[in-house]
Design an enzyme around this catalytic site. Structure first.
Site, PDB file in Angstrom:
ATOM      1  N   ASP A 202      30.652  34.113  46.569  1.00 50.12           N
ATOM      2  CA  ASP A 202      29.967  34.770  47.685  1.00 50.12           C
ATOM      3  C   ASP A 202      29.412  33.713  48.648  1.00 50.12           C
ATOM      4  OD1 ASP A 202      28.812  37.412  48.625  1.00 50.12           O
ATOM      5  OD2 ASP A 202      26.945  36.296  48.418  1.00 50.12           O
ATOM      6  N   GLU A 252      38.944  22.575  32.911  1.00 48.55           N
ATOM      7  CA  GLU A 252      38.697  22.308  31.474  1.00 48.55           C
ATOM      8  C   GLU A 252      39.326  23.410  30.625  1.00 48.55           C
ATOM      9  OE1 GLU A 252      34.434  22.374  30.977  1.00 48.55           O
ATOM     10  OE2 GLU A 252      34.185  20.533  32.156  1.00 48.55           O
TER      11      GLU A 252
HETATM   12  C1  NOJ Z   1      28.755  38.777  51.108  1.00 53.75           C
HETATM   13  C2  NOJ Z   1      28.857  40.038  50.305  1.00 53.75           C
HETATM   14  O1  NOJ Z   1      30.175  40.503  50.364  1.00 53.75           O
HETATM   15  C3  NOJ Z   1      27.867  41.004  50.908  1.00 53.75           C
HETATM   16  O2  NOJ Z   1      28.000  42.287  50.366  1.00 53.75           O
HETATM   17  C4  NOJ Z   1      26.473  40.463  50.722  1.00 53.75           C
HETATM   18  O3  NOJ Z   1      25.561  41.299  51.401  1.00 53.75           O
HETATM   19  C5  NOJ Z   1      26.341  39.040  51.287  1.00 53.75           C
HETATM   20  N1  NOJ Z   1      27.446  38.219  50.937  1.00 53.75           N
HETATM   21  C6  NOJ Z   1      25.091  38.384  50.772  1.00 53.75           C
HETATM   22  O4  NOJ Z   1      25.213  38.085  49.404  1.00 53.75           O
END
Ligand code: NOJ
Length: 545
Positions: A202, A252
């Site tokens: 993310d 790994e």
């Molecule tokens: C991207 C994620 O897809 C989204 O749903 C989220 O709100 C933001 N990152 C923050 O983590």
């Protein structure tokens, strides 16, 4: 099983809280996922990507993580997780979990400790704490805005401020802190040891920051599209040192674990996230943002194919996910040929009334777009419910909106709940078979027609199109790709290995098809004419008589 299985995989994204509830609390859970493994298997996907299932107060749909090495008790236990992975693996489906390294939640033990600790303490150094501005420090340290709207700084009870590029419940971590780095390596190993095959990273472009003061005011920050690796907040060059270290951990394992970056960066910089010293793939959101227009699709496909070829990587194709208006809806709004993102945002704000949605047109185009992306070289990431042709739920009452974007933008953006409404499994019964209880977001009546049960009974349903297309796609070998000479502006025609052609008609008039044998189409085809808003796969050559 090859070790680069992800390079041409069909990956299905599960938003666990809205997929299937094995209990009666109206929140989907891991046992729910396990109970649907036969369905996932019948779909013909290679892997699932699970959005966060970790303990969370759901300030941002689970992307506010309290504990990276546990399961939210409302979603199950670690034993349930192991059972789910075992069931998916025995069905030949790999598992990708979502990792959220840019920020924790404000309930994470580290943040609780940081708030209780004094200024300049090691506990505060895991995050980004700064003094405020003005005579008594009552102003935020800079004018930076969070992605969801409002200041990117929130004040701690003792008056210091902490940075949160998303919601205040998502304090940003300080990736210059060695303890933060080491802890994420532990987390990677924790899940890799439990058998997960990969990670979705993310906000992969956000981890490292240049926080030397004075902070650059927002008006002087470079546009991300022009970023050159020196933007103080995003896509900094040194973020790749983190991924190089992670790659050594992935390697790994046997087979090596993979990772896909959510990197919202200029397309020309996306490939930096991928390589032997980095992650394996980066999402390409270009088509997800494209208008329904042949020229635009072609330009974006060209760019991704060229970029991934030059980086020695594999392409990724995405039309929908948990953050955007579903593609069936985007393509059914007047304006889809022009500015789909803004049109969809305005439509959501009008509670799904303006401009009027043409559901049939949107679905027809969505099926055509899906078949097009399934024919491209690389992997596809599908979002739960798109295989049912689900539309966005546009009329969720504002008092039920969970997404922090809605309130933090002062109601100027409705947010992302409309694509996160629980899946309809049956055409009737409580919550259309999702749960024995009340679903955490209400499902509209029209979901009945899009349920799995209804579509399984209809050989021409979107679900059956996805199943047959995915089965056919798995037979397509090789990475070759070339455009076929095409003079009709609203037609895209490309050729894959072994004479496998894909043609899409974006226009409003039928177009004649070349000689060949039709393998599959997104809508019925008569008299060798490709109707508007339709994709066909065929084998070129003489049409057999
Ligand atoms: C991207 C994620 O897809 C989204 O749903 C989220 O709100 C933001 N990152 C923050 O983590």
């Amino acid at each position: 099983m090859t070790s680069d299985w992800w390079a041409d995989a069909a990956v299905y994204q599960i938003y666990p809280r809205s997929f299937a509830d094995s209990g009666d609390d109206g929140l989907g859970d891991l046992r729910g996922v396990t109970s649907r493994v036969p369905y996932l298997s019948s779909l013909g996907i290679d892997a699932v990507w699970l959005s966060p299932f970790y303990p969370s107060a759901l300030a941002d749909g689970g992307y506010d993580v309290d504990d990276y090495r546990d399961v939210d008790p409302r979603l199950g236990t670690l034993d349930d997780f192991d059972e789910m992975v075992a069931a998916l693996h025995s069905a030949g489906i790999r598992v990708i979990v979502d990792l959220v390294p840019n920020h924790t939640s404000d309930r994470h033990a580290w943040f609780t400790e940081a708030l209780a600790a004094p200024k300049d303490s090691p506990a505060r150094d895991r995050y980004v704490f700064r003094d405020g501005t003005g005579p008594d420090g009552a102003g935020p340290p800079s004018d930076w805005q969070s992605i969801f709207g409002g200041s990117a700084w929130a004040q701690a009870p003792d008056g210091q401020w902490y940075l949160h590029m998303f919601a205040p419940e998502q304090p940003d971590l300080n990736w210059d802190n060695p303890e933060v780095r080491a802890d994420f390596l532990t987390t990677l190993r924790f899940w890799a040891d439990r058998g997960v095959d990969g990670f979705r990273i993310d906000v992969a472009h956000g981890l490292t920051k240049d926080l030397t003061e004075p902070f650059t005011p927002t008006a002087e920050l470079p546009d991300l599209a022009d970023a050159d690796g020196t933007h103080p907040l995003w896509d900094r060059d040194e973020v790749h040192d983190i991924y190089a270290e992670w790659r050594r951990v992935f390697d790994e394992y046997d087979p090596p674990r993979m990772a896909v970056a959510e990197a919202c960066v200029a397309p020309s910089r996306r490939h930096r996230y991928v390589g032997v010293d980095g992650l394996h793939q980066a999402f390409n959101f270009d088509l997800l943002e494209a208008a329904w227009d042949a020229e635009e699709f072609r330009a974006r496909i060209d760019r991704q194919v060229a970029d991934t070829e030059s980086a020695g990587a594999s392409a990724t194709w995405v039309l929908s996910n948990h953050d955007v208006v579903r593609h069936a809806t985007r393509y059914g709004l007047p304006g889809a040929e022009d500015n789909p993102r803004e049109t969809a945002a305005a439509w959501l704000l009008s509670d799904g009334t303006e401009p009027p949605l043409d559901r049939d047109l949107g679905l027809r185009r969505a099926r055509a777009a899906t078949l097009l992306t399934l024919a491209l070289p690389g992997s596809v990431y599908l979002y739960q419910g798109e295989e049912l042709g689900l539309h966005e739920v546009g009329d969720l009452p504002t008092e039920l909106i969970h997404d922090p974007e809605f309130r933090r933008s002062g109601g100027t953006r409705k947010g992302r709940d409309g694509c996160r409404v629980p899946i309809p499994w049956t055409s009737n019964g409580p919550s259309f078979g999702f749960s024995r209880g009340t679903p955490h977001l209400p499902q509209p009546e029209w979901f009945a027609d899009y349920s799995v049960a209804a579509e399984e009974a209809d050989p021409h349903s979107t679900l059956e199109i996805y199943r047959r297309a995915l089965a056919l796609r798995s037979k397509l070998r090789g990475r070759g790709f070339a455009w076929h000479d095409e003079t009709r502006p609203q037609v895209l025609h490309f050729v894959r290995p072994e004479g496998w052609d894909c043609i899409t008609n974006f226009g409003s008039q039928p177009v004649p098809l070349p000689e060949g044998t039709i393998l599959f189409a997104s809508a019925p085809i008569d008299a060798h004419l490709l109707p508007p808003n339709t994709t066909v796969w065929f084998l070129s050559g003489e049409t057999p008589t």
